[in-house]
Design an enzyme around this catalytic site. Structure first.
Site, PDB file in Angstrom:
ATOM      1  N   CYS A 334     -13.666  20.113  88.988  1.00  0.00           N
ATOM      2  CA  CYS A 334     -14.307  18.795  89.064  1.00  0.00           C
ATOM      3  C   CYS A 334     -13.478  17.750  88.315  1.00  0.00           C
ATOM      4  O   CYS A 334     -12.419  17.363  88.779  1.00  0.00           O
ATOM      5  CB  CYS A 334     -15.751  18.878  88.558  1.00  0.00           C
ATOM      6  SG  CYS A 334     -16.778  17.496  89.118  1.00  0.00           S
ATOM      7  N   HIS A 438     -18.522  23.584  91.425  1.00  0.00           N
ATOM      8  CA  HIS A 438     -19.023  24.260  90.228  1.00  0.00           C
ATOM      9  C   HIS A 438     -19.558  25.630  90.655  1.00  0.00           C
ATOM     10  O   HIS A 438     -20.073  25.789  91.761  1.00  0.00           O
ATOM     11  CB  HIS A 438     -20.138  23.447  89.576  1.00  0.00           C
ATOM     12  CG  HIS A 438     -19.682  22.144  89.017  1.00  0.00           C
ATOM     13  ND1 HIS A 438     -18.828  22.052  87.937  1.00  0.00           N
ATOM     14  CD2 HIS A 438     -19.956  20.862  89.387  1.00  0.00           C
ATOM     15  CE1 HIS A 438     -18.598  20.778  87.665  1.00  0.00           C
ATOM     16  NE2 HIS A 438     -19.264  20.033  88.532  1.00  0.00           N
TER      17      HIS A 438
END
Length: 500
Positions: A334, A438
């Site tokens: 991310c 994630h």
């Protein structure tokens, strides 16, 4: 039935674990139970099945309760992005960026939204297990604290006070808390749980009697320290993690380093690696030689450009570049993925002052932070492999690959809808990769694939217990709680466990 509110004598006394255990205990008894926490302050969040954002702790509690996570279970989520400010996620959607003074200057708006969600949950479920925040007796904040006793009163809940004996001063914790809160709130406290006891419990039997005599409140149980279950930490790397060690990783372990950014987020992505007995994971705040490590991970960040500037100031760039030249594997997750690209632009001031920053230029991508946050539960296949990744995406950035760049993942599904898309990127030499997913390391086969890139002789753990961790947690608490008293407080009789 009477809702149960788990409030604490302080922060980090184990409220989340207690609430999780009670969710599974009540679910096993056939009760339609759900978790609730009015306000969380955490950069560890997840995505609900219907595409809303909420704290990871309440997602785990919902799993324990056997119900689908819903944003109403955590209606106010504060995601710190500066030392004095946070992004406010209201009922699952980004609402505003507020300084601490702005947010706490008028909590009525947040309280109204939180109670609106609470009211809906009380209609949908038979019983709520409510988790408070911090200490329930911060008297200087008491009037604007809507997360603890105000929530308990709104829900008509019985309060169970949790104290942590491991940190010492348990009598002062319990007696002091009950002494300073108003009498009308003290009357809501129906039980005490002493958490994290080490040693022979029988040696504290006299202490239990003293506490009950001093407070007039029954002690429902003394819970021995339990290492068999970990709930996702809310706002800090767990104390059990290794941070800035002086020693190098053990020679018989696969050394993995993760940079500990000031605004690190979703570090729970690394938990599966940390739990693997063949891996030694170190969080590194201060730059050091990475010669002893096989992989370097740049985790998520709630202030990507700010943490990128910190990384440069601290001198991390040189160490990262040397690590790559040595042949080390680098993974960005991310925000860390964005940092590995050529540039990060924030034209709208999403994470601070508008502007742009040069990235580490290890991946051929460029990122622009947009006003709208992407929230997806996603499935993708690692390009060139048979391995699928199930994860979730939470990001303001839109990342574009430069011509000829290779994506890391072939995305097949987002929020339950089939798609033909891509995610992430990988360098031409395969040493550097990045993804928005994630939970990338959650699947054992993906973990094995990754760790064999680092050590061809890696073997995944054999003969590991496949027992449901929620059942282990519920069993541990059931064996150390007076269930008859607990169920009576909730307006129930003790029932047989639900068959799984």
């Amino acid at each position: 039935m009477t809702n149960i509110a788990i409030l604490g004598t302080a922060s980090d006394v184990g409220k989340s674990i207690v609430a999780t255990a009670l969710c599974r205990i009540f679910s096993n008894a056939g009760v339609d139970v759900a978790p609730y926490k009015a306000q969380n302050m955490s950069n560890n969040s997840g995505v609900t099945p219907d595409g809303f954002e909420m704290g990871r702790a309440q997602i785990v509690q919902a799993q324990a309760a056997r119900v689908a996570p819903h944003a109403d279970m955590n209606p106010v989520l504060l995601k710190p992005n500066t030392d004095t400010g946070a992004q406010v996620v209201l009922q699952g959607k980004v609402c505003a960026d507020k300084s601490a003074r702005e947010y706490f200057g008028d909590t009525q708006r947040w309280a109204e939204a939180a109670f609106e969600s609470l009211d809906r949950l009380m209609v949908r479920h038979e019983l709520l297990v409510i988790e408070g925040a911090g200490s329930c007796a911060e008297m200087n904040l008491y009037q604007r604290d809507f997360v603890n006793f105000k929530t308990a009163r709104r829900a008509g809940a019985a309060v169970i006070l949790v104290a942590d004996i491991d940190r010492g001063g348990v009598f002062a914790q319990v007696v002091g808390t009950l002494a300073v809160i108003p009498p009308e709130d003290r009357a809501l406290v129906k039980g005490v749980i002493i958490n994290r006891f080490r040693g022979d419990k029988s040696l504290f039997e006299g202490g239990v009697k003293m506490l009950e005599s001093m407070t007039g409140v029954p002690v429902l149980g003394v819970i021995p320290y339990f290492r068999g279950f970990t709930i996702d930490a809310e706002d800090a790397v767990p104390l059990s993690s290794v941070v800035d060690p002086k020693q190098e990783p053990s020679g018989d372990k696969i050394g993995v380093a993760a940079i500990y950014f000031p605004h690190i987020s979703n570090f729970t992505d690394l938990a599966p690696l940390e739990r693997d007995p063949s891996v030694e994971l170190h969080y590194l705040h201060r730059p050091k030689s990475l010669d002893g490590y096989k992989a370097l991970i740049l985790p998520g960040s709630k202030n990507v450009r700010g943490d990128l500037a910190w990384l440069e100031t601290m001198g991390w760039r040189d160490e990262i570049e040397k690590f790559r030249k040595r042949g080390g594997i680098i993974v960005g997750l991310c925000g860390g993925y964005q940092m590995l690209g050529a540039s990060i632009a924030d034209p709208y001031g999403v994470e601070g002052a508008p502007g742009a920053s040069a990235g580490l230029a290890m991946l051929p991508v460029e990122t622009v932070l947009e006003r709208e946050k992407a929230l997806c539960n996603s499935v993708g296949k690692i390009a060139g492999t048979p391995f699928f990744v199930s994860g979730y995406e939470i990001h303001m950035g839109r990342t574009a690959l430069e011509p000829g760049a290779s994506p890391l993942l072939e995305v097949t599904e987002r929020n339950g809808v089939a798609t033909d898309d891509f995610d992430g990127a990988k360098s031409a030499d395969g040493q550097v990769t990045g993804t928005y997913f994630h939970g990338f390391f959650d699947r054992p086969e993906v973990r094995t694939w990754f760790l064999r890139l680092l050590d061809g002789g890696y073997e995944s753990p054999r003969g590991a217990s496949v027992a449901d961790p929620f059942e282990l947690l519920a069993k541990h608490f059931s064996e150390n709680l007076d269930l008859e008293k607990l169920f009576a407080i909730a307006g129930l009789s003790v029932k047989g466990e639900k068959e799984s």
